[in-house]
Scaffold this motif. Structure first.
Motif, PDB file in Angstrom:
ATOM      1  N   LYS A 148       0.501  -1.107  -0.022  1.00  0.00           N
ATOM      2  CA  LYS A 148      -0.004  -0.356   0.369  1.00  0.00           C
ATOM      3  C   LYS A 148       1.057   1.517   0.278  1.00  0.00           C
ATOM      4  N   VAL A 149       0.600   2.088  -0.702  1.00  0.00           N
ATOM      5  CA  VAL A 149       1.230   3.891  -1.163  1.00  0.00           C
ATOM      6  C   VAL A 149       0.057   4.629  -0.311  1.00  0.00           C
ATOM      7  N   ASP A 150       0.857   5.913   0.367  1.00  0.00           N
ATOM      8  CA  ASP A 150      -0.210   6.609   1.049  1.00  0.00           C
ATOM      9  C   ASP A 150      -0.655   6.994  -0.602  1.00  0.00           C
ATOM     10  N   LEU A 151      -1.816   7.584  -0.569  1.00  0.00           N
ATOM     11  CA  LEU A 151      -2.247   8.454  -2.046  1.00  0.00           C
ATOM     12  C   LEU A 151      -1.867   9.505  -1.545  1.00  0.00           C
ATOM     13  N   THR A 152      -1.273  10.909  -1.101  1.00  0.00           N
ATOM     14  CA  THR A 152      -0.486  11.620  -1.306  1.00  0.00           C
ATOM     15  C   THR A 152       0.487  11.577  -2.146  1.00  0.00           C
ATOM     16  N   MET A 153       0.831  10.397  -2.320  1.00  0.00           N
ATOM     17  CA  MET A 153       2.139   9.683  -3.313  1.00  0.00           C
ATOM     18  C   MET A 153       2.758   9.166  -4.208  1.00  0.00           C
ATOM     19  N   ALA A 154       1.182   8.558  -4.323  1.00  0.00           N
ATOM     20  CA  ALA A 154       1.077   7.402  -5.188  1.00  0.00           C
ATOM     21  C   ALA A 154       0.441   8.194  -6.714  1.00  0.00           C
ATOM     22  N   PHE A 155       1.035   9.993  -7.166  1.00  0.00           N
ATOM     23  CA  PHE A 155       0.904  10.393  -8.242  1.00  0.00           C
ATOM     24  C   PHE A 155       1.554  10.130  -8.761  1.00  0.00           C
ATOM     25  N   VAL A 156       2.641   9.115  -8.375  1.00  0.00           N
ATOM     26  CA  VAL A 156       3.645   9.865  -9.275  1.00  0.00           C
ATOM     27  C   VAL A 156       3.452   7.955  -9.791  1.00  0.00           C
ATOM     28  N   GLY A 157       2.262   6.731  -9.788  1.00  0.00           N
ATOM     29  CA  GLY A 157       2.126   6.034 -10.364  1.00  0.00           C
ATOM     30  C   GLY A 157       2.667   4.824  -9.799  1.00  0.00           C
ATOM     31  N   PHE A 158       2.371   3.659  -9.727  1.00  0.00           N
ATOM     32  CA  PHE A 158       2.898   2.306  -9.422  1.00  0.00           C
ATOM     33  C   PHE A 158       3.490   1.239 -10.847  1.00  0.00           C
ATOM     34  N   ARG A 159       4.907   1.184 -10.732  1.00  0.00           N
ATOM     35  CA  ARG A 159       5.852  -0.124 -11.975  1.00  0.00           C
ATOM     36  C   ARG A 159       4.746  -0.714 -12.296  1.00  0.00           C
ATOM     37  N   SER A 160       3.299  -1.241 -11.311  1.00  0.00           N
ATOM     38  CA  SER A 160       2.589  -2.375 -12.282  1.00  0.00           C
ATOM     39  C   SER A 160       2.567  -1.909 -13.063  1.00  0.00           C
ATOM     40  N   LEU A 161       1.401  -0.502 -13.250  1.00  0.00           N
ATOM     41  CA  LEU A 161       0.978   0.214 -13.658  1.00  0.00           C
ATOM     42  C   LEU A 161       1.566   0.618 -15.484  1.00  0.00           C
ATOM     43  N   PHE A 162       2.544   1.316 -14.983  1.00  0.00           N
ATOM     44  CA  PHE A 162       3.501   0.763 -15.937  1.00  0.00           C
ATOM     45  C   PHE A 162       3.898   0.179 -16.879  1.00  0.00           C
ATOM     46  N   GLU A 163       3.800  -1.327 -16.951  1.00  0.00           N
ATOM     47  CA  GLU A 163       4.775  -2.847 -16.867  1.00  0.00           C
ATOM     48  C   GLU A 163       2.790  -2.913 -17.298  1.00  0.00           C
ATOM     49  N   ARG A 164       2.324  -2.567 -17.249  1.00  0.00           N
ATOM     50  CA  ARG A 164       0.862  -3.291 -17.693  1.00  0.00           C
ATOM     51  C   ARG A 164       0.797  -2.490 -19.093  1.00  0.00           C
ATOM     52  N   ALA A 165       0.871  -1.472 -19.084  1.00  0.00           N
ATOM     53  CA  ALA A 165       1.602  -0.411 -20.147  1.00  0.00           C
ATOM     54  C   ALA A 165       2.107  -0.305 -21.040  1.00  0.00           C
TER      55      ALA A 165
END
Length: 190
Positions: A148-165
């Motif tokens: 889990k990532v604090d939502l205030t810091m999640a604006f940079v995205g997640f590695r898994s999201l970029f990998e799926r793209a």
């Protein structure tokens, strides 16, 4: 849900996603990484919104917006890396001399999260960069390994999201967000 992603020429849409509730507030407006530190520090209250208004009306808007019908529900800041703070970053390295574009901020409005908007938003940022001639696009997400990532810091995205793209890890960084290391993820557009 029918999500459409398009260039952020709609200032009111951008304001709904990254603007303040009060026009005189000194919130980011997604400018902290977009303009020089000196310019960022010099902008106060409504000046920030006015700069974004001009960017939205320019030939190259400041990013993309995701819409559910007529409602703006997502934002991605995307521009050439050379036009961002990342061009001068000591913590996020340049991989090579290619004139890459950068997607540095991803945001989905509360009430719309968990509905598959984020992948569409990232795809829209990729399309926007491609349409403007980018040879490649990078992101600098956290490598949170599913934690889990604090939502205030999640604006940079997640590695898994970029990998799926379709992005691949191009380099490690010295940057951390929300306690997690950030990585350089890149997608070749040539």
């Amino acid at each position: 849900m029918d999500i459409e992603v398009r260039a952020a020429t709609d200032f009111d849409g951008v304001r709904a996603l990254v603007g303040p509730k009060r026009p005189d507030a000194n919130v980011c407006w997604c400018l902290s990484h977009r303009v020089t530190a000196k310019e960022n520090a010099s902008l106060h209250g409504p000046e920030r919104g006015e700069l974004v208004r001009r960017m939205c009306a320019s030939e190259r808007p400041p990013g993309v917006l995701a819409y559910d019908g007529d409602e703006p529900v997502g934002w991605a800041g995307v521009a050439p890396r050379a036009d961002t703070q990342y061009a001068r970053s000591r913590k996020i390295p340049r991989v090579d001399d290619l004139d890459v574009w950068t997607v540095w901020c991803l945001r989905v409005r509360p009430g719309h999260r968990g509905k598959g908007i984020l992948p569409r938003l990232l795809d829209g940022a990729v399309d926007f960069a491609r349409e403007h001639g980018a040879p490649a696009i990078e992101g600098y997400p956290v490598d949170n390994r599913g934690e889990k990532v604090d939502l205030t810091m999640a604006f940079v995205g997640f590695r898994s999201l970029f990998e799926r793209a379709g992005f691949v890890r191009a380099a490690d960084t010295d940057s951390v967000s929300g306690g997690f290391p950030r990585v350089v993820m890149r997608l070749d557009l040539r």
